[in-house]
Design a protein around this motif. Structure first.
Motif, PDB file in Angstrom:
ATOM      1  N   GLU A 123       0.841  -1.280   0.041  1.00  0.00           N
ATOM      2  CA  GLU A 123      -0.113   0.033  -0.034  1.00  0.00           C
ATOM      3  C   GLU A 123       0.720   1.242   0.093  1.00  0.00           C
ATOM      4  OE1 GLU A 123      -2.331  -0.373   3.200  1.00  0.00           O
ATOM      5  OE2 GLU A 123      -3.929  -1.885   2.068  1.00  0.00           O
ATOM      6  N   LYS A 127       0.844   3.824  -3.208  1.00  0.00           N
ATOM      7  CA  LYS A 127       0.772   5.274  -2.858  1.00  0.00           C
ATOM      8  C   LYS A 127       1.804   5.900  -3.479  1.00  0.00           C
ATOM      9  CE  LYS A 127      -0.836   8.415   0.730  1.00  0.00           C
ATOM     10  NZ  LYS A 127      -0.900   8.674   1.997  1.00  0.00           N
ATOM     11  N   THR A 130       1.988   6.103  -7.405  1.00  0.00           N
ATOM     12  CA  THR A 130       1.018   6.632  -7.933  1.00  0.00           C
ATOM     13  C   THR A 130       1.124   8.203  -7.943  1.00  0.00           C
ATOM     14  OG1 THR A 130      -0.561   4.745  -7.469  1.00  0.00           O
ATOM     15  CG2 THR A 130      -1.467   7.001  -7.842  1.00  0.00           C
ATOM     16  N   LYS A 131       1.660   8.759  -6.683  1.00  0.00           N
ATOM     17  CA  LYS A 131       1.885  10.107  -6.605  1.00  0.00           C
ATOM     18  C   LYS A 131       2.888  10.362  -7.627  1.00  0.00           C
ATOM     19  CE  LYS A 131       0.560  10.883  -1.812  1.00  0.00           C
ATOM     20  NZ  LYS A 131       0.948  11.171  -0.618  1.00  0.00           N
TER      21      LYS A 131
END
Length: 237
Positions: A123, A127, A130-131
């Motif tokens: 996770e 995250k 993705t950023k």
């Protein structure tokens, strides 16, 4: 299409592929074809996991799972016991086995990962990636000079949703006709990457690594912003 498959052939399938992140499939099939799947990047922080990695012979590495590339630790899932025995013998003769300190480090890392089923690291990694991809796409979208690889969304059985891929590398193409050597363009802007010719592709391509520290990634984006806002007058908001 011109490959002669009458002889014995071993096909390596990189899925996801380095550098463009595509989930490749085997091209050759037949009784004389053996396939080895390289799953170095087959982790939820890089790609959707559409199905279990349950091929006849699949190889993995801890380098892209946790970032400990210097440990040089990998493993394989092997269905055929004879193949396993021969691989094991080769490793013993070639390397005298995996060093004990490497085994200990890998064991401790894997224990930490599986403690919560891997949720925390995956996770966090998803995250973070993705950023980074959002920032990269936004930066390069300010100019028509560069483009990024297009990898379709995948149904991820791990995250239980359809998701965009977040590959470890950006496969950048210089689109302007005069930019015939993309690595030179980026190097002049103090951006380091690997030219497309290293991957047997066109000089218009460059691989940029997105698996780096936050500070290094911030510097990369800063230099890209300066590059795309320069020659063609694009503005970064």
């Amino acid at each position: 299409n011109a490959t002669n498959t009458t002889g014995d052939i071993i096909e390596f399938v990189t899925a996801p592929n380095n550098p463009n992140g595509q989930l490749n499939e085997a091209v050759l099939h037949g009784p004389n074809i053996k396939t080895i799947y390289d799953r170095a990047y087959y982790w939820p922080h890089f790609t959707g996991i559409p199905s279990p990695a349950d091929e006849d012979l699949t190889i993995f590495t801890i380098s892209k799972l946790t970032g400990h590339a210097g440990s040089r630790f990998g493993w394989a899932f092997i269905r055929n016991e004879e193949v396993y025995q021969r691989m094991n013998m080769y490793l013993e003769l070639n390397t005298m086995g995996v060093s004990r300190d490497t085994q200990l480090r890998a064991l401790k890392l894997l224990k930490v990962i599986i403690k919560d089923g891997g949720r925390e690291i995956f996770e966090f990694g998803y995250k973070t990636m993705t950023k980074r991809w959002d920032r990269l796409r936004k930066t390069l979208s300010m100019s028509n000079r560069f483009s990024l690889q297009k990898v379709p969304p995948e149904n991820c059985t791990y995250f239980q949703k359809v998701r965009e891929p977040t590959p470890a590398y950006a496969w950048v193409k210089c689109e302007w006709e005069e930019d015939t050597n993309c690595i030179e363009i980026l190097n002049a802007a103090k951006i380091l990457g690997r030219g497309g010719s290293i991957f047997h592709d066109d000089h218009r391509y460059v691989r940029l690594s997105l698996i780096k520290s936050d500070d290094d990634f911030d510097v990369l984006i800063s230099h890209l912003e300066g590059l795309v806002s320069g020659k063609d007058g694009a503005k970064i908001m």
